[in-house]
Design an enzyme around this catalytic site. Sequence first.
Site, PDB file in Angstrom:
ATOM      1  N   THR A 185       0.844  -1.211   0.000  1.00  0.00           N
ATOM      2  CA  THR A 185       0.000   0.000   0.000  1.00  0.00           C
ATOM      3  C   THR A 185       0.872   1.251   0.000  1.00  0.00           C
ATOM      4  O   THR A 185       0.622   2.197  -0.759  1.00  0.00           O
ATOM      5  CB  THR A 185      -0.905   0.015   1.261  1.00  0.00           C
ATOM      6  OG1 THR A 185      -1.606  -1.216   1.302  1.00  0.00           O
ATOM      7  CG2 THR A 185      -1.872   1.165   1.226  1.00  0.00           C
TER       8      THR A 185
ATOM      9  N   ALA B   1       5.538   4.319   7.209  1.00  0.00           N
ATOM     10  CA  ALA B   1       6.518   3.555   7.991  1.00  0.00           C
ATOM     11  C   ALA B   1       7.764   3.210   7.179  1.00  0.00           C
ATOM     12  O   ALA B   1       8.878   3.244   7.710  1.00  0.00           O
ATOM     13  CB  ALA B   1       5.872   2.285   8.538  1.00  0.00           C
ATOM     14  N   TYR B   2       7.598   2.879   5.909  1.00  0.00           N
ATOM     15  CA  TYR B   2       8.770   2.537   5.092  1.00  0.00           C
ATOM     16  C   TYR B   2       9.724   3.739   5.033  1.00  0.00           C
ATOM     17  O   TYR B   2      10.930   3.597   5.229  1.00  0.00           O
ATOM     18  CB  TYR B   2       8.344   2.115   3.685  1.00  0.00           C
ATOM     19  CG  TYR B   2       9.510   1.806   2.774  1.00  0.00           C
ATOM     20  CD1 TYR B   2      10.194   0.601   2.873  1.00  0.00           C
ATOM     21  CD2 TYR B   2       9.955   2.737   1.825  1.00  0.00           C
ATOM     22  CE1 TYR B   2      11.289   0.321   2.053  1.00  0.00           C
ATOM     23  CE2 TYR B   2      11.041   2.468   1.002  1.00  0.00           C
ATOM     24  CZ  TYR B   2      11.699   1.263   1.111  1.00  0.00           C
ATOM     25  OH  TYR B   2      12.783   0.990   0.310  1.00  0.00           O
TER      26      TYR B   2
ATOM     27  N   VAL C 234      13.852   1.162  -8.771  1.00  0.00           N
ATOM     28  CA  VAL C 234      14.311  -0.045  -9.473  1.00  0.00           C
ATOM     29  C   VAL C 234      13.163  -1.045  -9.702  1.00  0.00           C
ATOM     30  O   VAL C 234      12.301  -1.232  -8.835  1.00  0.00           O
ATOM     31  CB  VAL C 234      15.450  -0.724  -8.670  1.00  0.00           C
ATOM     32  CG1 VAL C 234      16.028  -1.895  -9.438  1.00  0.00           C
ATOM     33  CG2 VAL C 234      16.545   0.282  -8.337  1.00  0.00           C
TER      34      VAL C 234
HETATM   35  N1  LIG Z   1      13.375  -1.288  -5.606  1.00  0.00           N
HETATM   36  C1  LIG Z   1      13.525   0.009  -5.377  1.00  0.00           C
HETATM   37  O1  LIG Z   1      13.155   0.866  -6.212  1.00  0.00           O
HETATM   38  C2  LIG Z   1      14.167   0.488  -4.124  1.00  0.00           C
HETATM   39  C3  LIG Z   1      14.289   1.889  -3.934  1.00  0.00           C
HETATM   40  C4  LIG Z   1      14.903   2.344  -2.781  1.00  0.00           C
HETATM   41  C5  LIG Z   1      15.433   1.453  -1.868  1.00  0.00           C
HETATM   42  N2  LIG Z   1      15.282   0.097  -2.070  1.00  0.00           N
HETATM   43  C6  LIG Z   1      15.876  -0.795  -1.088  1.00  0.00           C
HETATM   44  O2  LIG Z   1      16.740  -1.695  -1.771  1.00  0.00           O
HETATM   45  C7  LIG Z   1      16.819  -2.941  -1.062  1.00  0.00           C
HETATM   46  C8  LIG Z   1      16.472  -4.098  -1.975  1.00  0.00           C
HETATM   47  O3  LIG Z   1      15.160  -3.898  -2.455  1.00  0.00           O
HETATM   48  P1  LIG Z   1      14.543  -4.706  -3.677  1.00  0.00           P
HETATM   49  O4  LIG Z   1      13.737  -3.747  -4.430  1.00  0.00           O
HETATM   50  O5  LIG Z   1      15.594  -5.510  -4.345  1.00  0.00           O
HETATM   51  O6  LIG Z   1      13.533  -5.655  -2.869  1.00  0.00           O
HETATM   52  P2  LIG Z   1      13.021  -7.143  -3.143  1.00  0.00           P
HETATM   53  O7  LIG Z   1      13.113  -7.487  -4.581  1.00  0.00           O
HETATM   54  O8  LIG Z   1      11.713  -7.220  -2.445  1.00  0.00           O
HETATM   55  O9  LIG Z   1      14.110  -8.021  -2.355  1.00  0.00           O
HETATM   56  C9  LIG Z   1      14.192  -7.934  -0.967  1.00  0.00           C
HETATM   57  C10 LIG Z   1      15.141  -9.002  -0.481  1.00  0.00           C
HETATM   58  O10 LIG Z   1      15.181  -8.928   0.958  1.00  0.00           O
HETATM   59  C11 LIG Z   1      14.961 -10.231   1.450  1.00  0.00           C
HETATM   60  N3  LIG Z   1      14.448 -10.227   2.816  1.00  0.00           N
HETATM   61  C12 LIG Z   1      13.340  -9.669   3.309  1.00  0.00           C
HETATM   62  N4  LIG Z   1      13.229  -9.923   4.627  1.00  0.00           N
HETATM   63  C13 LIG Z   1      14.324 -10.660   4.963  1.00  0.00           C
HETATM   64  C14 LIG Z   1      14.790 -11.248   6.161  1.00  0.00           C
HETATM   65  N5  LIG Z   1      14.116 -11.156   7.297  1.00  0.00           N
HETATM   66  N6  LIG Z   1      15.981 -11.895   6.143  1.00  0.00           N
HETATM   67  C15 LIG Z   1      16.690 -12.006   5.017  1.00  0.00           C
HETATM   68  N7  LIG Z   1      16.275 -11.512   3.827  1.00  0.00           N
HETATM   69  C16 LIG Z   1      15.104 -10.844   3.813  1.00  0.00           C
HETATM   70  C17 LIG Z   1      14.005 -10.878   0.463  1.00  0.00           C
HETATM   71  O11 LIG Z   1      13.987 -12.282   0.621  1.00  0.00           O
HETATM   72  P3  LIG Z   1      12.725 -13.206   0.158  1.00  0.00           P
HETATM   73  O12 LIG Z   1      12.890 -13.440  -1.312  1.00  0.00           O
HETATM   74  O13 LIG Z   1      12.892 -14.410   0.998  1.00  0.00           O
HETATM   75  O14 LIG Z   1      11.475 -12.427   0.478  1.00  0.00           O
HETATM   76  C18 LIG Z   1      14.655 -10.425  -0.833  1.00  0.00           C
HETATM   77  O15 LIG Z   1      15.774 -11.225  -1.123  1.00  0.00           O
HETATM   78  C19 LIG Z   1      15.858  -2.784   0.124  1.00  0.00           C
HETATM   79  O16 LIG Z   1      16.592  -2.342   1.244  1.00  0.00           O
HETATM   80  C20 LIG Z   1      14.914  -1.688  -0.341  1.00  0.00           C
HETATM   81  O17 LIG Z   1      14.289  -1.040   0.738  1.00  0.00           O
HETATM   82  C21 LIG Z   1      14.670  -0.394  -3.174  1.00  0.00           C
END
Ligand SMILES: NC(=O)c1ccc[n+]([C@@H]2O[C@H](COP(=O)([O-])OP(=O)(O)OC[C@H]3O[C@@H](n4cnc5c(N)ncnc54)[C@H](OP(=O)(O)O)[C@@H]3O)[C@@H](O)[C@H]2O)c1
Length: 289
Positions: free
Chosen positions: A97, A203-204, A241
């Site tokens: 959300t 919260a995020y 991303v």
């Molecule tokens: N995507 C963006 O546009 C964006 C922008 C700004 C910042 N970020 C940050 O970038 C980072 C990566 O995001 P992403 O977009 O690649 O997210 P994603 O595709 O949802 O991947 C998140 C990863 O974190 C893992 N994870 C979640 N909870 C965990 C836990 N308790 N222990 C170990 N692993 C856990 C997930 O594992 P599972 O597969 O097991 O769920 C997955 O491998 C995050 O910190 C996010 O906040 C992303």
Amino acid sequence: MALTKRVAVVTGSNKGIGFAIVRGLCKQFDGDVYLTARNESRGMKAVEDLKKEGLNPLFHQLDISDPTSIQNLKTFLHKQYGGLDVLINNAAIADMTEVLSFYGITQKGDISYAKQAENTMKVNVWDTLAVCDALFPLLRPHARVVNISSEASTMIYPKCSKAIKGRIRDPDITMDQFKKLFREFEAAVTSDTVEEKGWAKVAYGVSKIAVRVMSYIQGKDLTKDTKRPDIVVNSCCPGDVDTDMTDHRGIKTIDEGAETPLYLALLPPNVMGPRGEFVKDKQIEQWPV
Ligand SMILES: NC(=O)c1ccc[n+]([C@@H]2O[C@H](COP(=O)([O-])OP(=O)(O)OC[C@H]3O[C@@H](n4cnc5c(N)ncnc54)[C@H](OP(=O)(O)O)[C@@H]3O)[C@@H](O)[C@H]2O)c1
């Protein structure tokens, strides 16, 4: 295994940006690279995918929400390597959300705001901090730590009250004050007084403000460690991303998203900066005025 061999660990790297960071480290880091995942089969599948590209990541299970799992990784690294050279805290969660609202889409969540805020703060802040607390004693001189924050921190910060903003950007903030500040946000969530208490009801975004402040404090504290010189901690935004977290609405590829984290992970020895900064597109970004 030689206890002097360099080693890098990326949390939550079975998919998304973390996966691409492992890919980049396998190509550029002079040492062993650990892809970690909470789910072993998802992690092993990711390792196999990178092996098909001719890369050679190693795997270790890590659920950042499980203290035993963190401890197992710590024991393993200590025994096999005697230290740690690169730590990338990438694992995080986001409530869909809230994510969709960044893209201007309104959708009612499945769980209460309080529950999702509690989950988000737990994983993104407190569990990430638990990984740091466990693994930081292993960091060797010249180690690099990258905590993945988000531009959401910059977007949400202006919505906070003057008093909260002052505490967020206090140059002298300590780890105890940091914990108190963000526990206050959680208490405000519980009492449904988030906005009254000067916070934004995202919260995020608040969790990523916390990651940014935490990184600043960690960077500052580790600079005082004269026995382990030149340990650098930064936080960063990977950009917008295309991953599961963004419901694939982001515009950057995962490899583009990995660029800034990789730049920070591979900062050369004795670099002047960035140190304790928040970095986006390889540039230091300050809190908005
Ligand atoms: N995507 C963006 O546009 C964006 C922008 C700004 C910042 N970020 C940050 O970038 C980072 C990566 O995001 P992403 O977009 O690649 O997210 P994603 O595709 O949802 O991947 C998140 C990863 O974190 C893992 N994870 C979640 N909870 C965990 C836990 N308790 N222990 C170990 N692993 C856990 C997930 O594992 P599972 O597969 O097991 O769920 C997955 O491998 C995050 O910190 C996010 O906040 C992303």
